[in-house]
Design a protein around this motif. Sequence first.
Motif, short mmCIF file in Angstrom:
data_model
loop_
_atom_site.label_atom_id
_atom_site.label_comp_id
_atom_site.label_asym_id
_atom_site.label_seq_id
_atom_site.Cartn_x
_atom_site.Cartn_y
_atom_site.Cartn_z
N PRO A 27 0.80 -1.24 0.00
CA PRO A 27 0.00 0.00 0.00
C PRO A 27 0.83 1.28 0.00
O PRO A 27 0.36 2.33 -0.44
CB PRO A 27 -0.83 -0.09 1.28
N GLN A 30 1.11 3.61 -3.17
CA GLN A 30 0.10 4.65 -3.44
C GLN A 30 0.47 5.95 -2.73
O GLN A 30 0.28 7.03 -3.29
CB GLN A 30 -1.29 4.17 -3.03
N GLU A 31 1.01 5.84 -1.52
CA GLU A 31 1.46 7.04 -0.79
C GLU A 31 2.61 7.70 -1.54
O GLU A 31 2.64 8.91 -1.68
CB GLU A 31 1.92 6.67 0.62
N GLN A 34 1.23 9.39 -4.43
CA GLN A 34 0.09 10.25 -4.11
C GLN A 34 -1.03 10.04 -5.11
O GLN A 34 -1.64 10.98 -5.62
CB GLN A 34 0.51 11.72 -4.04
N SER A 36 -3.98 6.68 -6.46
CA SER A 36 -4.48 5.32 -6.30
C SER A 36 -3.93 4.44 -7.42
O SER A 36 -3.65 4.91 -8.52
CB SER A 36 -6.01 5.31 -6.30
N PRO A 38 -4.97 1.24 -9.57
CA PRO A 38 -6.09 0.34 -9.85
C PRO A 38 -5.66 -1.13 -9.85
O PRO A 38 -4.49 -1.45 -10.09
CB PRO A 38 -6.56 0.77 -11.25
N GLU A 39 -6.60 -1.99 -9.57
CA GLU A 39 -6.36 -3.43 -9.49
C GLU A 39 -5.74 -3.98 -10.78
O GLU A 39 -4.91 -4.87 -10.75
CB GLU A 39 -7.68 -4.14 -9.19
N LYS A 77 -5.99 11.56 -9.89
CA LYS A 77 -4.97 11.11 -8.94
C LYS A 77 -4.92 9.58 -8.93
O LYS A 77 -5.03 8.93 -7.89
CB LYS A 77 -5.22 11.66 -7.53
N LYS A 78 -4.74 9.04 -10.15
CA LYS A 78 -4.80 7.59 -10.34
C LYS A 78 -3.78 7.16 -11.39
O LYS A 78 -3.58 7.86 -12.39
CB LYS A 78 -6.22 7.24 -10.83
#
Length: 170
Positions: A27, A30-31, A34, A36, A38-39, A77-78
Amino acid sequence: MLPLNTARLLIYPCRLPLLTEIYLRHPHAQESLQASIPEEWPQQDLKEQLPHFIELLQHDPKSFPWMLWIIVSKAEKKVIGDAGFKGRPDKNGVVEIGYAMLPAYQRNGYMKEASAALVKWAFRQPHVKKLIAECDVTNIPSMRILQHLGMEEIASAGEMLHWHLLNKQH
């Protein structure tokens, strides 16, 4: 400066810790971005390349930033895709570019925007004289991107077309 910043995208080069986090689906990735993740990302080709990239960076830290770059949509933001190079420029100043966009984000000009930023970045680096690429003869969208970048088709081998672009600053 890094990340590369375009109208709609942020494009981050991957250092070893981030590559490892992505490979382990940790995880913290993602930080770090900054954004997300996606799967469906990373896609299969990249999943298979990640261990090689990790090993290469462990043994040759100067390979950074000549490998994976992550494409992030500013609006969402992805993570929407990836691009980059297949290693450092060789002794003749040649570097190969590659890219992949998640299907949901294709046909929106994102890859044209991202790859143009990467080409511009690469040609500002010392010793880069030529950019090369290859794509499958059936991959019309990829051919359009290469043409948009100003690349010229120079050869075909089986199902693959080979392209190049000379750095006019050299």
